[in-house]
Design a protein around this motif. Structure first.
Motif, PDB file in Angstrom:
ATOM      1  N   ASN A 142      -0.217 -76.980  75.999  1.00  0.00           N
ATOM      2  CA  ASN A 142       0.059 -77.368  74.621  1.00  0.00           C
ATOM      3  C   ASN A 142      -1.151 -78.002  73.951  1.00  0.00           C
ATOM      4  O   ASN A 142      -1.082 -78.396  72.793  1.00  0.00           O
ATOM      5  CB  ASN A 142       1.257 -78.321  74.556  1.00  0.00           C
ATOM      6  N   ASN A 143      -2.253 -78.107  74.703  1.00  0.00           N
ATOM      7  CA  ASN A 143      -3.456 -78.692  74.127  1.00  0.00           C
ATOM      8  C   ASN A 143      -4.660 -78.112  74.845  1.00  0.00           C
ATOM      9  O   ASN A 143      -4.638 -77.925  76.061  1.00  0.00           O
ATOM     10  CB  ASN A 143      -3.435 -80.213  74.283  1.00  0.00           C
ATOM     11  N   GLN A 154      -9.065 -78.467  74.530  1.00  0.00           N
ATOM     12  CA  GLN A 154     -10.209 -79.035  73.821  1.00  0.00           C
ATOM     13  C   GLN A 154     -11.491 -78.539  74.476  1.00  0.00           C
ATOM     14  O   GLN A 154     -11.545 -78.286  75.676  1.00  0.00           O
ATOM     15  CB  GLN A 154     -10.154 -80.573  73.846  1.00  0.00           C
ATOM     16  N   GLU A 167      -4.192 -79.305  78.651  1.00  0.00           N
ATOM     17  CA  GLU A 167      -3.125 -80.264  78.891  1.00  0.00           C
ATOM     18  C   GLU A 167      -1.791 -79.544  78.794  1.00  0.00           C
ATOM     19  O   GLU A 167      -1.594 -78.681  77.939  1.00  0.00           O
ATOM     20  CB  GLU A 167      -3.182 -81.371  77.847  1.00  0.00           C
ATOM     21  N   THR A 213       2.797 -83.131  81.626  1.00  0.00           N
ATOM     22  CA  THR A 213       1.878 -84.015  82.346  1.00  0.00           C
ATOM     23  C   THR A 213       1.383 -85.139  81.452  1.00  0.00           C
ATOM     24  O   THR A 213       0.364 -85.772  81.743  1.00  0.00           O
ATOM     25  CB  THR A 213       0.670 -83.236  82.901  1.00  0.00           C
ATOM     26  N   GLY A 214       2.071 -85.392  80.365  1.00  0.00           N
ATOM     27  CA  GLY A 214       1.607 -86.446  79.467  1.00  0.00           C
ATOM     28  C   GLY A 214       0.264 -86.091  78.883  1.00  0.00           C
ATOM     29  O   GLY A 214      -0.035 -84.922  78.652  1.00  0.00           O
ATOM     30  N   ASN A 215      -0.571 -87.070  78.648  1.00  0.00           N
ATOM     31  CA  ASN A 215      -1.904 -86.801  78.094  1.00  0.00           C
ATOM     32  C   ASN A 215      -2.924 -86.616  79.199  1.00  0.00           C
ATOM     33  O   ASN A 215      -3.995 -87.202  79.169  1.00  0.00           O
ATOM     34  CB  ASN A 215      -2.311 -87.934  77.172  1.00  0.00           C
ATOM     35  N   GLN A 216      -2.597 -85.817  80.216  1.00  0.00           N
ATOM     36  CA  GLN A 216      -3.519 -85.588  81.315  1.00  0.00           C
ATOM     37  C   GLN A 216      -4.245 -84.281  81.098  1.00  0.00           C
ATOM     38  O   GLN A 216      -3.627 -83.215  81.104  1.00  0.00           O
ATOM     39  CB  GLN A 216      -2.760 -85.522  82.643  1.00  0.00           C
ATOM     40  N   PHE A 217      -5.551 -84.349  80.928  1.00  0.00           N
ATOM     41  CA  PHE A 217      -6.348 -83.158  80.783  1.00  0.00           C
ATOM     42  C   PHE A 217      -6.881 -82.684  82.130  1.00  0.00           C
ATOM     43  O   PHE A 217      -7.256 -83.481  82.974  1.00  0.00           O
ATOM     44  CB  PHE A 217      -7.547 -83.420  79.857  1.00  0.00           C
ATOM     45  N   TYR A 218      -6.909 -81.372  82.308  1.00  0.00           N
ATOM     46  CA  TYR A 218      -7.526 -80.737  83.474  1.00  0.00           C
ATOM     47  C   TYR A 218      -8.782 -80.025  82.987  1.00  0.00           C
ATOM     48  O   TYR A 218      -8.707 -79.167  82.096  1.00  0.00           O
ATOM     49  CB  TYR A 218      -6.558 -79.761  84.134  1.00  0.00           C
ATOM     50  N   PHE A 219      -9.917 -80.415  83.568  1.00  0.00           N
ATOM     51  CA  PHE A 219     -11.204 -79.892  83.132  1.00  0.00           C
ATOM     52  C   PHE A 219     -11.642 -78.712  83.986  1.00  0.00           C
ATOM     53  O   PHE A 219     -11.411 -78.692  85.197  1.00  0.00           O
ATOM     54  CB  PHE A 219     -12.273 -80.980  83.231  1.00  0.00           C
ATOM     55  N   TYR A 270      -3.798 -94.762  74.020  1.00  0.00           N
ATOM     56  CA  TYR A 270      -3.976 -94.091  75.301  1.00  0.00           C
ATOM     57  C   TYR A 270      -5.396 -94.334  75.818  1.00  0.00           C
ATOM     58  O   TYR A 270      -6.365 -94.216  75.061  1.00  0.00           O
ATOM     59  CB  TYR A 270      -3.773 -92.582  75.167  1.00  0.00           C
ATOM     60  N   TYR A 329      -8.017 -93.753  79.561  1.00  0.00           N
ATOM     61  CA  TYR A 329      -8.142 -92.921  80.766  1.00  0.00           C
ATOM     62  C   TYR A 329      -9.381 -93.321  81.547  1.00  0.00           C
ATOM     63  O   TYR A 329     -10.374 -93.752  80.967  1.00  0.00           O
ATOM     64  CB  TYR A 329      -8.302 -91.438  80.388  1.00  0.00           C
ATOM     65  N   TYR A 356     -11.892 -91.280  84.307  1.00  0.00           N
ATOM     66  CA  TYR A 356     -12.253 -90.036  84.986  1.00  0.00           C
ATOM     67  C   TYR A 356     -13.437 -90.294  85.906  1.00  0.00           C
ATOM     68  O   TYR A 356     -14.232 -91.204  85.678  1.00  0.00           O
ATOM     69  CB  TYR A 356     -12.703 -88.971  83.983  1.00  0.00           C
ATOM     70  N   LEU A 387     -14.570 -83.096  85.108  1.00  0.00           N
ATOM     71  CA  LEU A 387     -14.013 -84.439  85.246  1.00  0.00           C
ATOM     72  C   LEU A 387     -12.637 -84.373  85.896  1.00  0.00           C
ATOM     73  O   LEU A 387     -11.858 -83.449  85.619  1.00  0.00           O
ATOM     74  CB  LEU A 387     -13.902 -85.096  83.866  1.00  0.00           C
ATOM     75  N   LEU A 415      -9.151 -86.789  86.550  1.00  0.00           N
ATOM     76  CA  LEU A 415      -8.479 -87.984  86.067  1.00  0.00           C
ATOM     77  C   LEU A 415      -8.073 -88.881  87.233  1.00  0.00           C
ATOM     78  O   LEU A 415      -7.437 -88.432  88.187  1.00  0.00           O
ATOM     79  CB  LEU A 415      -7.239 -87.578  85.252  1.00  0.00           C
ATOM     80  N   TYR A 448      -4.428 -93.279  84.070  1.00  0.00           N
ATOM     81  CA  TYR A 448      -4.349 -93.340  82.623  1.00  0.00           C
ATOM     82  C   TYR A 448      -3.286 -94.361  82.210  1.00  0.00           C
ATOM     83  O   TYR A 448      -2.466 -94.791  83.036  1.00  0.00           O
ATOM     84  CB  TYR A 448      -4.070 -91.970  82.011  1.00  0.00           C
ATOM     85  N   GLU A 494      -4.993 -87.292  88.912  1.00  0.00           N
ATOM     86  CA  GLU A 494      -5.218 -86.370  90.035  1.00  0.00           C
ATOM     87  C   GLU A 494      -5.755 -87.037  91.290  1.00  0.00           C
ATOM     88  O   GLU A 494      -5.404 -86.669  92.416  1.00  0.00           O
ATOM     89  CB  GLU A 494      -6.245 -85.305  89.621  1.00  0.00           C
ATOM     90  N   TYR A 539      -6.194 -85.567  69.143  1.00  0.00           N
ATOM     91  CA  TYR A 539      -5.987 -86.910  69.678  1.00  0.00           C
ATOM     92  C   TYR A 539      -7.142 -87.865  69.377  1.00  0.00           C
ATOM     93  O   TYR A 539      -7.064 -89.017  69.728  1.00  0.00           O
ATOM     94  CB  TYR A 539      -5.834 -86.846  71.196  1.00  0.00           C
TER      95      TYR A 539
END
Lengths: 110, 114
Positions: A30-31, A33, A90, A94-100, B31, B33, B35, B43, B45, B48, B59, B101
């Protein structure tokens, strides 16, 4: 978590050339960046683009959410574009957890 | 407007030592975080927080602890430093909710454990 793959891993361009960076992701998101990490390590947010196309000067980005990929276009590259470009995604559960992703390292030579 | 401020910028720790990485933001983001970035990698996480008094694991939380007593501050604690914790640590903050955000990163802390 979500798998995020970026290609190519490394790219060397002559100043003035154009390039396309790709980000594939393994699940619905859903997000999304795009970030730029300059050679000094600073991370800058380039685009928030969960779907559609956006442009900001010489940079533009397109996300096709149904096919799970995003593209970052750099036109008329400049030496200041050098650095690493990261895609991050994201998922709503998973809330505001980004996976890079692991990034594309771009070097622009004069 | 300072944005997200991290201290220290560099630190060398001996195995088994403890330290706290500081992070402060002045954008009233709810919010925050932490990393870590290992060489040649993206990166990952660590922890958070969605607001003061609320924290959650990301993670890679093992070996770290966090607290969030105010909106502005989000310190990261390493209790027993190990060589595997050698990395660059980034703090970030953002607004909550849908849409852009306003994701903002600090300048990073380079930690070496020897």
């Amino acid at each position: 978590g979500i798998q995020v793959e970026q290609s190519p891993p490394d790219l060397i361009l002559q100043e003035g050339a154009n390039s396309t960076l790709r980000c594939n992701f393994s699940d619905s998101v859903n997000n999304l960046q795009w970030f730029h990490q300059n050679p000094w390590g600073q991370l800058i947010n380039l685009f928030y683009i969960p779907s559609g196309t956006k442009q900001n000067g010489r940079l533009s980005a397109t996300t096709v959410a149904t096919e799970r990929y995003s593209l970052l276009y750099i036109s008329s590259s400049q030496t200041t574009d050098s650095g690493v470009y990261f895609c991050a995604v994201e998922r709503s559960d998973t809330g505001n957890q980004f996976y890079f992703g692991t990034g594309t390292s771009l070097t622009v030579i004069p | 407007n300072a944005g997200v401020t991290q201290t220290p910028k560099f630190r060398i720790l001996k195995i088994g030592q403890s330290m706290t990485l500081q992070c402060t933001q002045d954008m009233n983001h709810n919010y925050m975080y932490w990393y870590r970035q290992d060489p040649g990698m993206g990166l990952k996480l660590i922890y958070y927080s969605v607001g003061a008094g609320i924290t959650d694991k990301g993670e890679v939380p093992n070996g770290y602890n966090v607290s969030r007593s105010t909106t502005e501050d989000f310190p990261l604690r390493l209790e027993l430093a190990a060589p595997s914790q050698t990395s660059v640590y980034f703090c970030a903050s953002s607004y909550s909710g849908e849409g852009d955000y306003g994701y903002t990163f600090g300048s990073g802390t380079r930690l070496t454990v020897v």
